[in-house]
Design a protein around this motif. Structure first.
Motif, short mmCIF file in Angstrom:
data_model
loop_
_atom_site.label_atom_id
_atom_site.label_comp_id
_atom_site.label_asym_id
_atom_site.label_seq_id
_atom_site.Cartn_x
_atom_site.Cartn_y
_atom_site.Cartn_z
N GLY A 1 0.65 4.12 -3.56
CA GLY A 1 1.51 3.23 -2.80
C GLY A 1 2.98 3.55 -2.85
O GLY A 1 3.76 3.00 -2.08
N ALA B 1 0.67 -0.56 -4.44
CA ALA B 1 -0.42 -0.46 -3.47
C ALA B 1 -0.56 -1.73 -2.65
O ALA B 1 -0.73 -1.68 -1.42
CB ALA B 1 -1.73 -0.15 -4.19
N ASP B 2 -0.46 -2.89 -3.30
CA ASP B 2 -0.55 -4.16 -2.57
C ASP B 2 0.65 -4.34 -1.65
O ASP B 2 0.51 -4.82 -0.51
CB ASP B 2 -0.63 -5.32 -3.55
N GLU C 1 6.65 6.77 11.36
CA GLU C 1 6.24 6.42 10.01
C GLU C 1 7.42 5.81 9.27
O GLU C 1 8.45 5.48 9.86
CB GLU C 1 5.69 7.65 9.31
N ARG C 2 7.27 5.66 7.95
CA ARG C 2 8.35 5.09 7.15
C ARG C 2 9.57 5.98 7.17
O ARG C 2 9.46 7.18 7.42
CB ARG C 2 7.86 4.85 5.72
N ARG D 1 2.21 -2.65 -8.63
CA ARG D 1 2.19 -3.54 -7.47
C ARG D 1 2.36 -2.77 -6.17
O ARG D 1 2.24 -3.35 -5.08
CB ARG D 1 3.31 -4.58 -7.59
N ARG E 1 2.35 -1.96 -0.28
CA ARG E 1 2.18 -1.01 0.82
C ARG E 1 1.28 -1.61 1.90
O ARG E 1 1.54 -1.45 3.10
CB ARG E 1 1.59 0.29 0.29
N THR E 2 0.23 -2.30 1.49
CA THR E 2 -0.67 -2.94 2.45
C THR E 2 0.06 -4.03 3.24
O THR E 2 -0.09 -4.16 4.45
CB THR E 2 -1.88 -3.54 1.73
N ALA E 3 0.87 -4.81 2.51
CA ALA E 3 1.59 -5.92 3.16
C ALA E 3 2.76 -5.45 4.00
O ALA E 3 3.11 -6.09 4.99
CB ALA E 3 2.08 -6.89 2.09
N HIS E 4 3.36 -4.32 3.62
CA HIS E 4 4.55 -3.84 4.31
C HIS E 4 4.44 -2.33 4.55
O HIS E 4 5.11 -1.53 3.90
CB HIS E 4 5.81 -4.13 3.47
N PRO E 5 3.61 -1.93 5.49
CA PRO E 5 3.38 -0.50 5.71
C PRO E 5 4.61 0.27 6.18
O PRO E 5 4.65 1.50 6.06
CB PRO E 5 2.28 -0.48 6.79
#
Length: 215
Positions: free
Chosen positions: A142, A117-118, A29-30, A115, A120-124
Motif C-alpha cells: 500500500g 493497505a486499507d 494514476e497517483r 494501515r 490505499r483501498t479507501a483513497h486510491p
C-alpha cells in the motif's frame, strides 16, 4: 559564482529521481513521488508556509502537526500555497485532516505503516508514504515510498538513533521493492553521497528550511 544550498539539494534530488526508474507513474494514476520532501516539525519549523512558498514546483511538503493547536488552519494555509506553487502536500498520519484540506496524500509514521493497505483501498488517488528506521518496514503493501532515516547523524527525534550510514542505506534500498527516500542529516555538503545509493529522492527538516529561507 558558488551554487546555493537550495540549488544543490534540488539538483541532487532530481538526479536521484531520474536514476530511480520505479518513481515514474503513468497518466491517470497517483502523483509522481516528489524528489525533494520538506518535513515540518512544530518546534524546528514553526512557520512552514514560508519554506513551502519557496520550494520548486514538483517538490513536496509533509505536514506533521503532532496535535499542535491551530493545525487545521496551518494545513489549509499550506494547501493554498502548495497548490499555487505546484508542490504536493501530504499530511502526517491524520487522514481526516488530509481529506478536509484536499491534500495529495498521507505520510505514516513507522508505527502506523501497516494501515497503508486499507488507506490505499479507501483513497486510491492518494500518494502514501511511510517512515522506516529499519528493514522491518520494507515490503509493507500500500505504500508508494518509504522515507528511511537517519542516513547521517541527525537532529530532532532522530538524534537518539544511530545513523545508518551509506552501506546500510544502500543495502536497505536494494532490498526494497518500494521506492526509498533518504532522510536524516542530509545537507548540501553531503547530499551528493546519495547518488548511486538507490535512493529515489531526499527529505529534510531544518536543512531544507535553511536552504530555502528568505534571502
Amino acid at each position: 559564482m558558488s551554487r546555493s544550498d537550495a540549488e544543490i539539494l534540488w539538483e541532487v534530488a532530481r538526479l536521484l529521481a531520474r536514476d530511480a526508474a520505479n518513481v515514474s507513474r503513468g497518466p491517470g494514476e497517483r502523483p509522481a513521488l516528489p524528489p525533494l520532501l520538506f518535513l515540518t516539525d512544530p518546534d524546528r519549523t514553526p512557520r512552514p508556509w514560508e519554506t513551502a512558498a519557496r520550494l520548486p514546483p514538483g517538490a513536496g511538503v509533509i505536514f506533521r502537526h503532532f496535535g499542535l493547536p491551530g493545525a487545521q488552519e496551518t494545513a489549509l494555509r499550506l494547501r493554498r500555497i502548495t497548490r499555487d506553487r505546484g508542490v504536493l502536500l501530504l499530511i502526517g498520519l491524520d487522514a481526516d485532516m488530509a481529506e478536509a484540506v484536499g491534500a495529495d496524500g498521507l505520510h505514516l509514521p513507522e508505527r502506523a505503516v501497516r494501515r497503508a493497505a486499507d488507506l490505499r483501498t479507501a483513497h486510491p488517488d492518494w500518494l502514501i508514504t511511510g517512515a522506516a528506521h529499519a528493514a522491518a518496514a520494507v515490503g509493507v503493501p500500500g505504500l508508494d515510498a518509504l522515507i528511511v532515516s537517519p542516513v547521517f547523524p541527525a537532529g530532532g527525534v532522530s538524534a537518539s538513533r544511530a545513523a545508518l550510514g551509506m552501506t546500510a542505506f544502500r543495502s536497505l534500498a536494494a532490498s526494497s521493492s518500494t521506492p526509498v527516500c533518504a532522510l536524516g542529516g542530509i545537507r548540501a555538503s553531503n547530499a551528493r553521497r546519495l547518488i548511486g545509493s538507490g535512493a529515489c529522492g531526499l527529505a529534510g527538516v531544518s536543512a531544507i528550511q535553511a536552504a530555502f529561507a528568505p534571502a
